[in-house]
Design a protein around this motif. Structure first.
Motif, short mmCIF file in Angstrom:
data_model
loop_
_atom_site.label_atom_id
_atom_site.label_comp_id
_atom_site.label_asym_id
_atom_site.label_seq_id
_atom_site.Cartn_x
_atom_site.Cartn_y
_atom_site.Cartn_z
N SER A 90 0.81 -1.22 0.00
CA SER A 90 0.00 0.00 0.00
C SER A 90 0.84 1.27 0.00
O SER A 90 0.40 2.31 -0.47
CB SER A 90 -0.97 -0.01 1.18
OG SER A 90 -0.22 -0.07 2.36
N SER A 91 2.10 1.19 0.49
CA SER A 91 2.91 2.42 0.47
C SER A 91 3.25 2.82 -0.96
O SER A 91 3.51 3.98 -1.24
CB SER A 91 4.18 2.23 1.30
OG SER A 91 4.94 1.20 0.71
N LEU A 92 3.24 1.84 -1.87
CA LEU A 92 3.59 2.15 -3.27
C LEU A 92 2.39 2.24 -4.19
O LEU A 92 2.42 2.97 -5.18
CB LEU A 92 4.52 1.04 -3.82
CG LEU A 92 5.96 1.00 -3.31
CD1 LEU A 92 6.64 -0.28 -3.78
CD2 LEU A 92 6.72 2.22 -3.83
N THR A 93 1.37 1.42 -3.93
CA THR A 93 0.27 1.33 -4.90
C THR A 93 -1.06 1.05 -4.22
O THR A 93 -1.10 0.35 -3.20
CB THR A 93 0.55 0.24 -5.96
OG1 THR A 93 -0.61 0.10 -6.79
CG2 THR A 93 0.86 -1.11 -5.35
N LEU A 98 -2.63 -6.06 -4.75
CA LEU A 98 -1.33 -5.98 -4.09
C LEU A 98 -1.45 -5.48 -2.64
O LEU A 98 -0.50 -4.98 -2.07
CB LEU A 98 -0.39 -5.07 -4.90
CG LEU A 98 -0.03 -5.58 -6.30
CD1 LEU A 98 0.73 -4.53 -7.10
CD2 LEU A 98 0.80 -6.87 -6.22
N GLN A 99 -2.63 -5.61 -2.05
CA GLN A 99 -2.84 -5.08 -0.70
C GLN A 99 -2.78 -6.14 0.39
O GLN A 99 -2.25 -5.89 1.46
CB GLN A 99 -4.22 -4.39 -0.61
CG GLN A 99 -4.42 -3.26 -1.58
CD GLN A 99 -3.37 -2.17 -1.46
OE1 GLN A 99 -3.12 -1.67 -0.38
NE2 GLN A 99 -2.73 -1.80 -2.56
N ASP A 100 -3.36 -7.32 0.14
CA ASP A 100 -3.61 -8.24 1.25
C ASP A 100 -3.02 -9.62 0.94
O ASP A 100 -3.44 -10.28 -0.01
CB ASP A 100 -5.14 -8.34 1.42
CG ASP A 100 -5.55 -9.23 2.58
OD1 ASP A 100 -4.69 -9.97 3.11
OD2 ASP A 100 -6.74 -9.20 2.95
N PRO A 101 -2.05 -10.07 1.76
CA PRO A 101 -1.40 -11.37 1.48
C PRO A 101 -2.35 -12.55 1.60
O PRO A 101 -2.00 -13.67 1.23
CB PRO A 101 -0.29 -11.46 2.53
CG PRO A 101 -0.55 -10.40 3.51
CD PRO A 101 -1.46 -9.38 2.90
N ASN A 102 -3.58 -12.31 2.12
CA ASN A 102 -4.54 -13.42 2.21
C ASN A 102 -5.45 -13.50 1.00
O ASN A 102 -6.23 -14.44 0.88
CB ASN A 102 -5.39 -13.27 3.46
CG ASN A 102 -4.54 -13.41 4.69
OD1 ASN A 102 -3.75 -14.35 4.78
ND2 ASN A 102 -4.66 -12.47 5.60
N VAL A 103 -5.38 -12.52 0.15
CA VAL A 103 -6.28 -12.53 -1.02
C VAL A 103 -5.57 -13.11 -2.23
O VAL A 103 -4.51 -12.65 -2.64
CB VAL A 103 -6.79 -11.11 -1.34
CG1 VAL A 103 -7.59 -11.10 -2.64
CG2 VAL A 103 -7.66 -10.59 -0.21
N LEU A 224 3.71 2.98 -10.33
CA LEU A 224 2.84 2.57 -9.24
C LEU A 224 2.37 3.85 -8.55
O LEU A 224 3.19 4.75 -8.32
CB LEU A 224 3.60 1.69 -8.23
CG LEU A 224 4.03 0.30 -8.71
CD1 LEU A 224 4.81 -0.42 -7.61
CD2 LEU A 224 2.83 -0.54 -9.14
N VAL A 225 1.08 3.91 -8.25
CA VAL A 225 0.54 5.13 -7.64
C VAL A 225 -0.22 4.73 -6.37
O VAL A 225 -1.06 3.83 -6.41
CB VAL A 225 -0.43 5.86 -8.61
CG1 VAL A 225 -0.85 7.20 -8.02
CG2 VAL A 225 0.20 6.05 -9.98
N ASN A 226 0.12 5.37 -5.26
CA ASN A 226 -0.55 4.98 -4.00
C ASN A 226 -1.80 5.82 -3.74
O ASN A 226 -2.14 6.71 -4.52
CB ASN A 226 0.44 5.00 -2.82
CG ASN A 226 0.93 6.40 -2.50
OD1 ASN A 226 0.35 7.40 -2.95
ND2 ASN A 226 2.00 6.46 -1.72
N GLN A 227 -2.47 5.50 -2.65
CA GLN A 227 -3.73 6.15 -2.32
C GLN A 227 -3.60 7.67 -2.22
O GLN A 227 -4.52 8.42 -2.55
CB GLN A 227 -4.22 5.58 -0.97
CG GLN A 227 -5.71 5.73 -0.71
CD GLN A 227 -6.56 4.90 -1.66
OE1 GLN A 227 -6.28 3.72 -1.84
NE2 GLN A 227 -7.56 5.50 -2.28
#
Ligand code: HDD
Length: 691
Positions: A90-93, A98-103, A224-227
């Motif tokens: 999330s710091s990068l994009t 690319l947010q949650d290692p469980n998904v 890559l663009v973050n929030q």
């Protein structure tokens, strides 16, 4: 099941699957049919009747079965899988996958060659396509890459030129799936920006051992663009867990004849065996402010970002775990497009990338017959699709209501435009200004430094393969002036290389240039630095009647433990019996298989079986061919005698009868011992060294 556990793409595909199991034969209109093997005729020996609706429907459908093959990457093979990030990026994009290692995000990957037609051989020397469609919760993201990190050209407007030059020559359509001809090399010498890519193409990377054993690269710089709207430049990599390995050229050519489907078969079998190919996703990241701190332009697609300068961070893993059900429906109808992008990822001004953004959508319109190819099951996103695009050939969706325009009042302005917070894609607000010009930036002018870096980084054996590749490719050029130009061009890469090319293709050796060439190397560019493992390798066990079954059992059990596959090869199919009459099932005979299709060979002891093998030319040439390609060869007991008779006397280090040690001469293992424990271990070690 919640969203994290179920594979939404597979569920979606299920609705379209059709099995004939326990079903009645029918027409396309659902009318049941008693007969599809005889036409309707006027009398048993009379003419066929126009009235035969079933004949006409069946024949019409058949006549229209083919669609245009892709203009490039025509031959390919697709597989399903899943992708999971290792941790949140999330710091990068803000990209949802690319947010949650469980998904787990479902993916479909299509591997391909570039130049050959759909029916060409898998093992030709070529770039390999590595296209991944991520079915993310924010729509489809296509990473349409290759197994080489750079490209032939810097500007997409030259793509038709390079493809026309490399495809078979237009007067006679020769040669198929090969760059070894005049038009291609004429193009190369007139487009010196191709130097770096040519080095990759003519290296071992051009002839991979398997789709499972090659890297993938997104090639371009993306963003890559973050929030918060902050952007970083990024390059994408796929790193195979099995390492990067190649065939040799002689092997590749022979395999092309013996099994033109070698790579697709290998992938299909691996997945059916549960040996799921795995690739780690790597990213190289450069901060926006550092764009100009390199001695190359980061927007130039003929340049890598050397891993020593910008390390690759492994951020996730893709596992390919499911074969397709139907080649046409999935592989052939898959439509990739680098413009299929999701919030959190964006483009850059790389002029090759910019042009690709036009070509992929355009080409699908012809190939898939209209603008509704996104409705073909394999291409559908797993997220809902709502817009006012309507109609066209083969429209599947039944859009309800009167309104097909935006903005509107009647339908309360539905479907409603969304904000960025609602996962709407917003283009990164890059500041752009300049005059309208047809001109390439001077920062793209260095065509040779990274080609030299690549050359310097190769091991000695990789360099030898490269020389031979030039001898073959340029040796097949008829026009001596083109050959001479090639030598002069590659003299800017390495004088040593240019001299070698000149020697091999019979033109004048070049003078050394008064140019300073880089002495730098990058370990990441050599396959000698890759991962080595015996896993999923394939061994032939050569047998004849009267072999020693203990040796075979001990060897096979070790191979099984290590995830190595074995096939029993004998003169005839059926069964072959050991010296104590134990039968073993034969998998291949000398006609159905060939030594280059294996990574190694084992021949057990047994006096009668060895005598038998020596009687037949095929058995002996099997061993010689394995030796020629430096495959791992293991022999126990009487098979040691066979080896000394068949192989050249230069093989010194072979076990004498007096010793029970295991001898190893460059991957040729021999022993007279009854106990194969140590021999098997050393065989595995040698096999994992690849050659
Ligand atoms: Fe391309 C297909 C990869 C440059 C135009 N390309 C295609 C495929 C791959 C690539 C893997 C096969 C997709 C599939 O499996 O269906 N192409 C690349 C890479 C490039 C590249 C890594 C450079 C970095 N390509 C490139 C340019 C153009 C195209 C510069 C034109 C401007 N490529 C196409 C295409 C294809 C295609 C004509 C043919 C079939 C298709 O798209 O679907 O649009």
């Amino acid at each position: 099941m919640n969203r994290k556990q179920r594979d939404a793409k597979q569920e979606q595909l299920k609705a379209f699957k059709n099995s004939n199991e326990s079903q009645s034969l029918s027409t396309d209109q659902g009318t049941k049919l008693p007969n599809t093997s005889e036409s309707l005729t006027a009398g048993e020996r009379g003419p066929t009747l126009m009235e035969d609706f079933h004949f006409r429907e069946k024949m019409t459908h058949f006549d229209h079965e083919r669609i245009p093959e892709r203009v490039v990457h025509a031959r390919g093979f697709g597989v399903h899988g899943v992708f999971k990030p290792y941790e949140s990026l999330s710091s990068l994009t803000s990209a949802s996958f690319l947010q949650d290692p469980n998904v787990e995000t479902p993916v479909f990957v299509r591997f391909s060659t570039v130049v050959g037609s759909r029916g060409s051989a898998d093992t030709v020397r070529d770039v390999r396509g590595f296209a991944t469609k991520f079915f993310t919760e924010d729509g489809n993201f296509d990473l349409v890459g290759n197994n080489m990190p750079v490209f032939f050209i810097q500007d997409a407007i030259k793509f038709p030129d390079v493809v026309h030059a490399i495809k078979p020559e237009p007067d006679n359509e020769i040669p198929q799936a090969s760059a070894a001809h005049d038009t291609f090399w004429d193009w190369v010498v007139h487009n010196q920006e191709s130097a770096h890519m040519i080095m990759w193409l003519l290296s071992d990377r051009g002839i991979p051992r398997s789709f499972r054993m090659m890297e993938g690269f997104g090639v371009h710089s993306f963003r890559l663009v973050n929030q918060q709207g902050q952007a970083h430049f990024v390059k994408f990599h796929w790193k195979p867990l099995l390492g990067v390995h190649s065939l040799t050229w002689d092997e590749a050519q022979k395999i092309a004849g013996k099994n033109p489907d070698f790579h697709r078969q290998d992938l299909w079998d691996a997945i059916n065996n549960g040996e799921y190919p795995e690739f780690e996703l790597g990213i190289q990241v450069i901060e926006e402010g550092q764009e100009h701190q390199f001695d190359f332009d980061i927007l130039d697609p003929t340049k890598i970002w050397p891993e020593e300068q910008v390390p690759v961070q492994k951020v996730g893993k893709m596992t390919l775990n499911r074969n397709q059900d139907n080649f046409f429906a999935e592989t052939e109808q898959a439509a990739f497009h680098i413009g299929n992008i999701v919030p959190g990822i964006d483009f850059t001004n790389d002029p090759l990338l910019q042009g690709r953004l036009f070509s992929y959508l355009d080409t699908q319109l012809l190939r898939l017959g209209g603008p509704n190819f996104h409705e073909i099951p394999i291409n559908r996103p797993i997220t809902p699709v709502h817009n006012n695009q309507r109609d066209g050939f083969h429209r599947m969706t039944i859009n309800q209501g009167k309104v097909a325009y935006s903005p509107n009042g009647i339908a309360h302005n539905n479907p409603q435009p969304v904000s960025k917070e609602q996962q709407g894609f917003e283009h990164y607000e890059e500041k752009v200004e300049g005059k309208k010009v047809r001109k390439r930036s001077a920062s793209f002018n260095d065509h040779f430094s990274q080609a030299t870096l690549f050359y310097n980084s190769l091991s000695e054996h990789e360099k030898r393969h490269l020389f031979k590749a030039f001898h073959f490719e340029v040796g097949n050029v008829k026009d001596p002036a083109i050959k001479q130009h090639v030598v002069e061009m590659f003299n800017h890469v390495s004088h040593e290389l240019a001299k070698k090319i000149a020697d091999g293709v019979g033109v004048k050796a070049p003078q050394p240039l008064n140019e300073e060439m880089t002495q730098q190397k990058s370990n990441a560019l050599s396959q000698a630095q890759t991962v080595f493992t015996p896993k999923t390798r394939k061994i032939a066990i050569l047998l004849a009647e009267g072999f020693k079954s203990e040796d075979v059992k001990s060897f096979m059990s070790m191979m099984e433990q290590q995830g190595v596959h074995v096939e029993i090869v004998n003169r005839n199919l059926g069964q072959v019996k050991s010296m104590n009459q134990e039968p073993i099932q034969v998998n291949q005979n000398y006609s159905t298989t060939y030594p280059v299709l294996y990574d190694g060979l084992f021949i057990p002891g047994g006096a009668q079986h060895i005598q038998e093998l020596l009687k037949h030319h095929e058995g002996k040439s099997f061993v010689k061919e394995m030796f020629t390609h430096a495959k791992t060869i293991g022999v126990s007991q009487e098979a040691v005698d066979l080896l000394t008779q068949v192989l050249p006397s230069s093989i010194q280090n072979i076990s004498p009868k007096s010793s029970s040690e295991v001898f190893n001469d460059h991957g040729i293992l021999s022993t007279w011992s009854d106990d194969l424990t140590r021999f098997n271990e050393l065989f595995i070690q040698a096999l994992s060294q690849h050659r």
